[in-house]
Design a protein around this motif. Sequence first.
Motif, short mmCIF file in Angstrom:
data_model
loop_
_atom_site.label_atom_id
_atom_site.label_comp_id
_atom_site.label_asym_id
_atom_site.label_seq_id
_atom_site.Cartn_x
_atom_site.Cartn_y
_atom_site.Cartn_z
N GLY A 121 17.70 32.67 75.52
CA GLY A 121 17.54 31.49 74.66
C GLY A 121 17.25 31.87 73.22
N SER A 122 16.43 32.91 73.02
CA SER A 122 16.12 33.38 71.67
C SER A 122 17.37 33.95 71.00
N TYR A 123 18.16 34.69 71.76
CA TYR A 123 19.41 35.24 71.25
C TYR A 123 20.34 34.12 70.80
N ILE A 124 20.49 33.10 71.64
CA ILE A 124 21.38 31.98 71.34
C ILE A 124 20.91 31.27 70.07
N LEU A 125 19.62 30.97 70.00
CA LEU A 125 19.08 30.26 68.84
C LEU A 125 19.27 31.07 67.56
N SER A 126 19.02 32.36 67.64
CA SER A 126 19.20 33.24 66.48
C SER A 126 20.67 33.28 66.05
N ARG A 127 21.55 33.39 67.01
CA ARG A 127 22.99 33.41 66.72
C ARG A 127 23.43 32.11 66.06
N TYR A 128 22.95 30.99 66.57
CA TYR A 128 23.29 29.70 65.97
C TYR A 128 22.70 29.56 64.57
N HIS A 129 21.50 30.08 64.38
CA HIS A 129 20.89 30.02 63.05
C HIS A 129 21.71 30.82 62.04
N GLN A 130 22.15 31.99 62.45
CA GLN A 130 22.96 32.82 61.57
C GLN A 130 24.30 32.15 61.25
N SER A 132 25.13 28.88 61.45
CA SER A 132 25.05 27.55 60.82
C SER A 132 24.41 27.59 59.44
N GLY A 133 23.53 28.57 59.20
CA GLY A 133 22.85 28.65 57.91
C GLY A 133 21.69 27.69 57.75
N SER A 134 21.34 26.98 58.81
CA SER A 134 20.28 25.98 58.75
C SER A 134 19.53 25.94 60.08
N LEU A 135 18.22 25.92 60.01
CA LEU A 135 17.43 25.85 61.24
C LEU A 135 17.67 24.54 61.97
N GLU A 136 17.70 23.44 61.25
CA GLU A 136 17.91 22.14 61.88
C GLU A 136 19.28 22.09 62.58
N LYS A 137 20.30 22.61 61.91
CA LYS A 137 21.63 22.62 62.50
C LYS A 137 21.67 23.56 63.71
N GLN A 158 22.52 13.10 68.17
CA GLN A 158 21.64 13.59 69.24
C GLN A 158 21.04 14.95 68.87
N GLY A 159 21.86 15.85 68.32
CA GLY A 159 21.37 17.17 67.92
C GLY A 159 20.33 17.09 66.82
N LYS A 160 20.51 16.18 65.89
CA LYS A 160 19.52 16.00 64.80
C LYS A 160 18.21 15.45 65.35
N LYS A 161 18.31 14.54 66.30
CA LYS A 161 17.10 13.99 66.93
C LYS A 161 16.36 15.09 67.68
N TYR A 162 17.11 15.91 68.40
CA TYR A 162 16.53 17.04 69.13
C TYR A 162 15.80 17.99 68.16
N ALA A 163 16.44 18.32 67.06
CA ALA A 163 15.84 19.22 66.07
C ALA A 163 14.52 18.65 65.56
N LYS A 164 14.51 17.37 65.30
CA LYS A 164 13.30 16.70 64.81
C LYS A 164 12.17 16.80 65.86
N GLN A 165 12.53 16.62 67.13
CA GLN A 165 11.54 16.70 68.20
C GLN A 165 10.97 18.13 68.31
#
Length: 177
Positions: A121-130, A132-137, A158-165
């Motif tokens: 999960g950490s790998y996936i989140l890090s990969r997506y952060h790299q 997308s260029g944005s933590l929220e995205k 839905q993804g933006k709501k999730y990020a906010k949560q």
Amino acid sequence: MNKTIFKLGIVSLSTVLVSACSSFGGSSLEKRSVKLAQGIQTAYAVPATTAQRVSPLIIQNADKHNLDPLLVAAVIRQESTYRSQVSSPAGAVGLMQVVPRYWQSTCGNDLYNDAVNIGCGSYILSRYHQSSGSLEKALGYYNVGPNAYENNRKMRKQGKKYAKQVLSHKKKLKSSL
């Protein structure tokens, strides 16, 4: 092309700064784990045994993937409320709700194992952060997938709501430390 390289440099630098500015300072893994476990218990009403078991895994994997441990802990709170053996109707499993059909070849077969699941999960989140260029995205991508987020207005919402949560869970955890 230069803009892309510059943007990636900024993302990498911001990722390092986010993890370096974590609430744990430079103390030992053991001290950081105790502090995080106490925060998880207080903020999320998680049993001490669970919080103590997963805290070192959260910190080690957050450090490995240049993430803030509080963010990883908040994603776990959102995804599974710290229940290791949970699975979703979509087939996601474990603490960070990793979908085996997408990530098993990258992360291995034992996604119910806390260490494997948090690592993946950490790998996936890090990969997506790299990417997308944005933590929220990145959090939105984690929730609905990059293609759905980018191509479907309902999924983006839905993804933006999730990020906010998740960020709300992170804030609550930080205030409990």
